[in-house]
Design an enzyme around this catalytic site. Structure first.
Site, PDB file in Angstrom:
ATOM      1  N   HIS A   1     145.920   8.504 108.464  1.00 18.30           N
ATOM      2  CA  HIS A   1     144.490   8.412 108.144  1.00 18.30           C
ATOM      3  C   HIS A   1     144.153   7.322 107.146  1.00 18.30           C
ATOM      4  O   HIS A   1     143.009   7.245 106.696  1.00 18.30           O
ATOM      5  CB  HIS A   1     143.970   9.732 107.579  1.00 18.30           C
TER       6      HIS A   1
ATOM      7  N   LYS B   1     129.251   9.497 101.160  1.00 13.32           N
ATOM      8  CA  LYS B   1     130.701   9.501 101.362  1.00 13.32           C
ATOM      9  C   LYS B   1     131.340   9.464  99.989  1.00 13.32           C
ATOM     10  O   LYS B   1     130.639   9.251  98.982  1.00 13.32           O
ATOM     11  CB  LYS B   1     131.141   8.277 102.183  1.00 13.32           C
ATOM     12  N   ARG B   2     132.673   9.669  99.906  1.00 10.51           N
ATOM     13  CA  ARG B   2     133.328   9.532  98.617  1.00 10.51           C
ATOM     14  C   ARG B   2     133.051   8.138  98.040  1.00 10.51           C
ATOM     15  O   ARG B   2     132.883   7.167  98.782  1.00 10.51           O
ATOM     16  CB  ARG B   2     134.836   9.756  98.759  1.00 10.51           C
TER      17      ARG B   2
ATOM     18  N   LYS C   1     134.578   1.250 100.088  1.00 12.37           N
ATOM     19  CA  LYS C   1     133.401   1.703 100.834  1.00 12.37           C
ATOM     20  C   LYS C   1     132.139   0.940 100.410  1.00 12.37           C
ATOM     21  O   LYS C   1     131.114   1.011 101.064  1.00 12.37           O
ATOM     22  CB  LYS C   1     133.209   3.211 100.663  1.00 12.37           C
TER      23      LYS C   1
ATOM     24  N   THR D   1     133.728   9.293 109.924  1.00 12.14           N
ATOM     25  CA  THR D   1     133.210  10.309 110.840  1.00 12.14           C
ATOM     26  C   THR D   1     131.735  10.562 110.531  1.00 12.14           C
ATOM     27  O   THR D   1     130.979  10.959 111.409  1.00 12.14           O
ATOM     28  CB  THR D   1     133.999  11.629 110.731  1.00 12.14           C
TER      29      THR D   1
ATOM     30  N   LYS E   1     128.113  11.143 112.907  1.00 13.95           N
ATOM     31  CA  LYS E   1     127.080  12.172 112.694  1.00 13.95           C
ATOM     32  C   LYS E   1     125.700  11.531 112.626  1.00 13.95           C
ATOM     33  O   LYS E   1     124.727  12.048 113.191  1.00 13.95           O
ATOM     34  CB  LYS E   1     127.374  12.962 111.409  1.00 13.95           C
TER      35      LYS E   1
HETATM   36  C1  26V Z   1     145.434  11.172 100.248  1.00 11.07           C
HETATM   37  C2  26V Z   1     145.940  11.710  99.103  1.00 11.07           C
HETATM   38  C3  26V Z   1     146.986  10.987  98.379  1.00 11.07           C
HETATM   39  C4  26V Z   1     147.864  11.935  97.617  1.00 11.07           C
HETATM   40  C5  26V Z   1     147.063  12.854  96.749  1.00 11.07           C
HETATM   41  C6  26V Z   1     145.980  13.623  97.481  1.00 11.07           C
HETATM   42  C7  26V Z   1     145.453  12.942  98.665  1.00 11.07           C
HETATM   43  C8  26V Z   1     144.456  13.579  99.374  1.00 11.07           C
HETATM   44  C9  26V Z   1     143.967  13.023 100.511  1.00 11.07           C
HETATM   45  C10 26V Z   1     144.442  11.829 100.945  1.00 11.07           C
HETATM   46  C11 26V Z   1     143.953  11.347 102.232  1.00 11.07           C
HETATM   47  C12 26V Z   1     143.239  10.083 102.249  1.00 11.07           C
HETATM   48  C13 26V Z   1     143.057   9.687 103.660  1.00 11.07           C
HETATM   49  C14 26V Z   1     141.709  10.018 104.225  1.00 11.07           C
HETATM   50  O1  26V Z   1     140.993  10.896 103.809  1.00 11.07           O
HETATM   51  N1  26V Z   1     141.378   9.280 105.241  1.00 11.07           N
HETATM   52  C15 26V Z   1     140.124   9.394 105.940  1.00 11.07           C
HETATM   53  O2  26V Z   1     140.363  10.108 107.130  1.00 11.07           O
HETATM   54  C16 26V Z   1     139.195  10.243 107.921  1.00 11.07           C
HETATM   55  C17 26V Z   1     139.557  11.120 109.088  1.00 11.07           C
HETATM   56  O3  26V Z   1     140.460  10.473 109.915  1.00 11.07           O
HETATM   57  C18 26V Z   1     138.689   8.883 108.351  1.00 11.07           C
HETATM   58  O4  26V Z   1     137.504   9.051 109.076  1.00 11.07           O
HETATM   59  C19 26V Z   1     138.414   8.014 107.127  1.00 11.07           C
HETATM   60  O5  26V Z   1     138.074   6.708 107.516  1.00 11.07           O
HETATM   61  C20 26V Z   1     139.647   7.977 106.245  1.00 11.07           C
HETATM   62  O6  26V Z   1     139.372   7.320 105.023  1.00 11.07           O
END
Ligand code: 26V
Length: 794
Positions: A351, A531-532, A537, A639, A643
């Site tokens: 992701h 969004k975050r 972004k 996503t 929406k």
């Molecule tokens: C990464 C980490 C790193 C370690 C600590 C905690 C933590 C928590 C979450 C993440 C995930 C980051 C990746 C993410 O959220 N990606 C998003 O995924 C969406 C669904 O596929 C996508 O639409 C977004 O573009 C993408 O940024």
């Protein structure tokens, strides 16, 4: 049989009020009524749920297991009533009982067991798997505290703990009998030539099940969340000695594990507790999967015929080594056979390409928390080297780190990206060597969103118009929205479309007046970025353009301005200083612009605090313009973009993530494209003067930066944004300056397009009509066919 009539529903609500809540109707609070209604609705999910589970057992159907550290499910009451076809009945019955259904719906806490896109995707997938009759379990952690609540104090973000579980959670069933022991630390000894792990710490993982009902109530799956419990409750001897704190130690240790969701999805920090959480989820899930498999009378060797396990990012990537450990150490399988069995079961979804978000564990931490797994990781790595001969610099363990991306890749039979562009970049930039060694392993599955929540539920006026125009049935066959296309030349339909959007905007204006104390006109163009908050972004690009607009309005108030409301929403990770500075700037700009009498309705800036799923459901249907403006190559998919499109808001955006596919579906004439492409970003950055050159070429950007630097938006502290301005000039990694003029001219095209009412409505309606591809049903069908090899059980 489920009895779905109104009198029965009413009787059940009153029965629950009396016997489950212990309340007499005249004294019942809103909370009591909500609980009674929720229990009555839950009752109606239980039968289809049992029927689905029974059918899966009886037919020996393959099951899918979705492992995710996050499930951003939001509120469940209205969603459940909609999928059961009981929404309007529930509203009527509650009205008969003197209760406002809407108020009850909004009384429910928003379950925020996730950060953003990744967690919300998991929730949409759960709903689509149920809708499609794909037998599936979601496995996650039952965090006591979900994502923090956000407030603003003098424009700055302040975080407070979230406490969704302080009230009773009516949707779940606690399963104290389904508990597994999870070990950490300790040592590995050799006995009779076999390795035996003797953990130094143990906790119990206890299951909590929430049924997930699909569209039309035809199928229901289970979301199983694990709560940590101590294996030994209490040290009575210590308690009796008066040492109360020490007596409770085992409990404290265990509860910490499922206490809180990590709120930072941008920067990876090698925190031991995070590794423990990941192993806790994964080990509990795999033990549960093996138990169920064996209970079905199957052999462990046949696991992959009956089980597909999806790893949502690398967070559960310890599943590879842990499954091997269970197969070898507990079930006596040979290592190579166990490895092949595990690989045949596992799939990995990537992701993010951001290097700072990719998980890597120091071998020291990894080896001390999971000593047996460290050995297994080394064996996987040497098996991979022996079998595929990767170049020396490719491996799972490198420079005293365990790299979870490589681990997930090697242990999965399929790896997927989440949009066409992203999957290409995963092949070419993230895993080029592994891709060459394993051609065909990396595939694409473009994300989607569930149209039940993100259109039917959140946008009742538009949903009614759609049903009136193309009939019912679009909810689980979203390509039928194409049927709207032949009506976009029809004035009656466009008036209806206009009226629906207008009703949503009016409702949002009222809410903004109440919550933010700002009056906004529903005639203005509602321009929304939610969004975050992250530099890639580029909320900064948006607020700089807002300032440019403010500057121009002040210079020429008499011009024919198209009124705009700029709406921002989103949280910054608590430790992300730059993101917090951007939040502060947006709030400071809002204060100045909104108080300027010369500006009036031409421009308003609002930033409601605590953006979450529920707020998204309010904002998106009321939006005219969708801001998807990330630096090309950085947003894996997005996503939210889907929406907005579904709800009839055209996109202003870069060629990034799923924007590329949105543009393809909707057509260039219905999309406001700007900015550098992913291919151009690298070369642009290679010019050390890229920001300076862009700023000097843009009078407007110079004016904007000058205003910020002078303290026009921080008169009480003129130097507040010196650093921020300095960064734009000298460290503009995300190319805000380079894309500024292009973005501005796209915004000017938006103004011109909005001024043409009929043209705009047509464009908005075509966005809805062409959004069918972005249903998560389509995505899940792709996973079922290309990754899980599983058919529908319906
Ligand atoms: C990464 C980490 C790193 C370690 C600590 C905690 C933590 C928590 C979450 C993440 C995930 C980051 C990746 C993410 O959220 N990606 C998003 O995924 C969406 C669904 O596929 C996508 O639409 C977004 O573009 C993408 O940024």
């Amino acid at each position: 049989m489920n009895d779905l009539t109104a009198p029965h529903l009413k009787a059940d609500i009153l029965r629950h009020l009396t016997f489950t809540l212990g309340k007499d109707a005249p004294h019942a609070s809103r909370y009591d009524w909500r609980m009674a209604l929720s229990f009555a609705i839950r009752d109606r999910i239980v039968e289809p749920w049992f029927a689905s589970t029974r059918k899966t057992w009886d037919t020996g159907h393959k099951r899918v297991y979705y492992l995710s550290m996050e499930f951003l499910i939001g509120r469940l009451l209205e969603d459940a009533t909609i999928n059961l076809g009981l929404r309007d009945m529930a509203e009527q019955v509650m009205a008969d009982l003197g209760q406002d259904f809407r108020a009850l719906v909004e009384d429910e806490p928003d379950a925020a067991l996730g950060n953003g896109g990744l967690g919300r995707l998991a929730a949409c997938f759960m709903e689509s798997m149920a809708t499609l009759g794909c037998p599936a379990y979601g496995y996650g952690i039952r965090y006591e505290h979900g994502l923090f609540r956000q407030r603003f104090e003098a424009g700055r973000q302040v975080e407070t703990p979230e406490d969704w579980l302080t009230q009773r959670h009516p949707w779940e069933f606690e399963r104290p009998e389904a508990a597994y022991t999870i070990g950490f630390k300790g040592e590995v000894v050799t006995r009779d030539g076999r390795e035996v792990w003797l953990p130094g710490e143990t906790v119990l993982a206890e299951a909590h099940d929430t049924p997930v009902i699909g569209w039309a109530g035809k199928w229901a799956n289970t979301l199983r969340l694990w709560a940590a419990k101590p294996t030994t409750l209490f040290d009575l001897a210590r308690f009796n000695r008066g040492d109360y704190a020490a007596a409770a130690e085992p409990e404290t240790l265990a509860r910490t594990l499922s206490r809180v969701l990590y709120p930072d999805d941008t920067t990876y920090q090698g925190k031991e507790l995070r590794l423990k959480q990941e192993f806790f989820l994964t080990s509990a899930a795999l033990q549960d999967i093996l138990r169920r498999h064996l209970a079905g009378g199957y052999k462990v060797a046949d696991l992959a015929q009956h089980v597909a396990i999806q790893m949502n990012d690398t967070h559960p990537a310890i599943a590879g080594p842990e499954l091997i450990r269970l197969l070898v150490d507990d079930h006596g399988m040979e290592f190579d056979a166990a490895l092949e069995t595990a690989r045949a079961c596992l799939g990995y979804t990537n992701h993010t390409l951001l290097p700072e978000a990719l998980e890597r564990w120091a071998t020291y931490t990894f080896g001390s928390v999971l000593p047996r797994h460290m050995q297994i990781v080394e064996r996987i790595d040497s098996w991979h080297r022996r079998t595929y001969h990767p170049p020396h610099y490719v491996g799972i363990v490198k420079h005293h780190e365990v790299r979870m991306g490589e681990m997930a890749f090697v242990m999965a039979h399929k790896v997927n990206g989440v949009s066409a562009l992203h999957s290409d970049l995963v092949q070419q930039n993230l895993f080029p060597e592994l891709n060459a060694l394993h051609p065909g392993r990396i595939i694409n599955q473009t994300n989607g969103v569930t149209p039940r929540r993100w259109l039917k539920m959140c946008n009742r006026p538009l949903s009614a118009l759609i049903t009136e125009t193309v009939g019912s049935g679009w909810e689980d066959d979203l390509d039928r929205l194409k049927g709207l296309e032949s009506h976009v030349g029809d004035a009656g339909f466009l008036d209806g479309f206009d009226a629906a959007k207008r009703a949503n905007k009016q409702a949002l204006s009222d809410w903004i007046a109440q919550e933010c104390g700002v009056q906004v006109s529903p005639d203005a163009l509602f321009d929304v970025q939610v969004k975050r908050i992250h530099e890639y972004k580029r909320q900064l690009l948006n607020i700089l353009e807002t300032i440019a607009r403010y500057h121009d309005i002040k210079a020429n108030p008499g011009a024919d301005w198209v009124p705009r409301v700029k709406i921002f929403g989103g949280k910054a990770a608590p430790g992300y200083v730059v993101a917090k500075e951007i939040i502060h700037l947006i709030n400071d700009v809002a204060a100045v612009v909104n108080a300027d009498p010369e500006v009036g309705d031409r421009l308003k800036v609002v930033y409601p605090a605590n953006y979450n799923v529920s707020l998204a459901e309010r904002l998106i249907p009321a939006s005219d313009l969708s801001e998807q403006i990330s630096t090309a190559g950085k947003e894996a998919s997005g996503t939210g973009n889907m929406k907005f499109m579904m709800n009839g808001a055209p996109t202003i955006g870069t060629l990034d993530g799923a924007n590329v596919e949105i543009l393809q579906e909707v057509g260039a004439e219905n999309f406001f494209l700007f900015g550098l492409t992913a291919d151009q970003v690298g070369p642009r950055r290679a010019n050390p003067d890229h920001a300076r050159d862009a700023i000097l070429a843009s009078q407007s950007l110079q004016d904007v930066l000058q205003m910020i630097a002078e303290g026009r938006f921080s008169p009480d502290e003129p130097g507040r944004y010196h650093q921020l301005v300095h960064r734009v000039w000298h460290h503009d990694y995300f190319l805000v300056a380079s894309d500024f003029d292009s973005y501005r001219s796209a915004q000017a095209r938006v103004d011109a397009a909005y001024a043409d009412r009929a043209g705009w409505l047509k464009m908005a309606a075509l966005n809805t009509a062409r959004s069918g591809f972005f249903s998560s049903d389509r995505t899940i069908r792709g996973y079922m066919k290309d990754i899980w090899s599983v058919a529908s059980a319906l």
